[in-house]
Write an enzyme that holds these catalytic residues in place. Sequence first.
Site, short mmCIF file in Angstrom:
data_model
loop_
_atom_site.label_atom_id
_atom_site.label_comp_id
_atom_site.label_asym_id
_atom_site.label_seq_id
_atom_site.Cartn_x
_atom_site.Cartn_y
_atom_site.Cartn_z
N ARG A 144 -1.39 -6.98 -6.54
CA ARG A 144 -1.29 -5.96 -7.57
C ARG A 144 -2.50 -5.04 -7.47
O ARG A 144 -3.41 -5.27 -6.68
CB ARG A 144 -1.25 -6.60 -8.97
CG ARG A 144 -2.24 -7.72 -9.15
CD ARG A 144 -2.61 -7.99 -10.56
NE ARG A 144 -3.30 -6.86 -11.16
CZ ARG A 144 -4.58 -6.55 -10.91
NH1 ARG A 144 -5.29 -7.27 -10.05
NH2 ARG A 144 -5.13 -5.50 -11.49
N GLY A 145 -2.49 -3.99 -8.29
CA GLY A 145 -3.57 -3.03 -8.25
C GLY A 145 -3.19 -1.86 -7.36
O GLY A 145 -2.78 -2.06 -6.21
N ARG A 172 7.57 -1.48 -7.54
CA ARG A 172 6.88 -1.19 -8.81
C ARG A 172 6.82 0.33 -8.96
O ARG A 172 5.98 0.99 -8.35
CB ARG A 172 5.47 -1.79 -8.84
CG ARG A 172 5.45 -3.31 -8.82
CD ARG A 172 4.17 -3.87 -9.39
NE ARG A 172 4.12 -3.72 -10.85
CZ ARG A 172 3.02 -3.94 -11.57
NH1 ARG A 172 1.90 -4.30 -10.99
NH2 ARG A 172 3.05 -3.77 -12.88
N ASP A 175 -2.93 3.79 -12.17
CA ASP A 175 -1.80 3.51 -11.29
C ASP A 175 -1.07 4.78 -10.87
O ASP A 175 -0.39 4.79 -9.85
CB ASP A 175 -0.83 2.55 -11.98
CG ASP A 175 -1.39 1.14 -12.04
OD1 ASP A 175 -1.08 0.35 -11.13
OD2 ASP A 175 -2.18 0.85 -12.95
N ASN A 226 -2.11 3.81 -16.76
CA ASN A 226 -2.88 2.62 -16.41
C ASN A 226 -2.35 1.46 -17.24
O ASN A 226 -1.48 1.62 -18.09
CB ASN A 226 -4.38 2.85 -16.66
CG ASN A 226 -5.23 1.76 -16.05
OD1 ASN A 226 -5.14 1.49 -14.86
ND2 ASN A 226 -6.06 1.11 -16.85
N LYS A 227 -2.88 0.28 -16.99
CA LYS A 227 -2.42 -0.92 -17.68
C LYS A 227 -2.35 -0.68 -19.19
O LYS A 227 -3.24 -0.08 -19.78
CB LYS A 227 -3.36 -2.08 -17.38
CG LYS A 227 -2.98 -3.41 -18.00
CD LYS A 227 -1.57 -3.84 -17.58
CE LYS A 227 -1.41 -3.96 -16.08
NZ LYS A 227 -0.03 -4.29 -15.68
#
Length: 380
Positions: free
Chosen positions: A64-65, A98, A253, A263-264
Amino acid sequence: MADQYAQSGEDNRPTEIPAIRWDEPPEGPVLVLLDQTRLPAEEVELVCTDAPALVEAIRSLAVRGAPLLGIAGAYGVALAAARGFDVDDAANALAGARPTAVNLAVGVRRAHAAYRAELVRSGDAGEAAVAALAAARALHREDAEASARMAERGLALLDELLPGGGHRILTHCNTGSLVSGGEGTAFAVALAAQRAGRLRRLWVDETRPLLQGARLTAYEAARTGMAYTLLTDNAAGSLFAAGEVDAVLIGADRIAADGSVANKVGSYPLAVLARYHHVPFIVVAPLTTVDPDTPDGAAIEVEQRPGHEVTEVAVPQAPTTGAGGGVPVAPLGTQAYNPAFDVTPPELVTAIVTEEGTVSPVTAEALAELYGRARQVTIG
């Protein structure tokens, strides 16, 4: 093919296991990942032998990331090519694994383009596979270099905004070497501040519901000897009110053309808190995260995750009775709202730091100028 696991070596030692690596054992090339779903309890490697296994690893957040997803996507194309699978199908599956993370599609396209160009030139599938792998390795190397430049630029910005050092930085989710070919994005800036003797404290949001801050950022901070403190996401407001936060540093992201930042989930409330308390809110991300084809925040597709990530918690070695393999913490049948990301508008962002320069104030014009200038340098 089913994924395989390999346990790492000694316990309680700083790991030297990279987040991602290409390996070529006698049975054929593989992509090896440090399984981030098993951290911090175990340092376990996940071995992917084909694109479907990598797609599952991406969806399950084993890898992830944003920057690392781009690297993984490129290697996934190379893996399909090297093992003789349908490269076009693999590229399509990987790019859609994703949807919010633009780097993933960028990495896939880069390796796929290299593969197709060599196939057209030589007609040799073997040479085309070599070209795809070379493209993936180049992206991996470039990301490591970008990480170092972002850390340098980010620290210079912090010193400009907060002269005197003693920075108390609040971060959200995970932005270290686990998401990068190098030392990360926002976390790399904090690490540079620590090395320069100018980091007083890293405040780490636990980052619900999957606890990337508690499991991963705290893990990386502990490994680097950083002074850090973990807090629940909803404790951030009291921390701001107490005057204990000098700056917020996060990754991204996807950054839309107008400077909106995905972003998250939980990043947007931090931006609102930061603005109210007059604290700089800084986004650190490589230029590959900027998507000029996405005009604004409303056009960003936000991934919706399974509800069981909210209605259950994963507890190692505890009996699991939930549908998602965790311990239920809500009544059976409870519906959950679980967006993976939120979008912060540009007017709440103090600066966007990239490897090619810093944009502040954040405007569509300034971002386009930086993006265009960097592309000209790359092409030239």
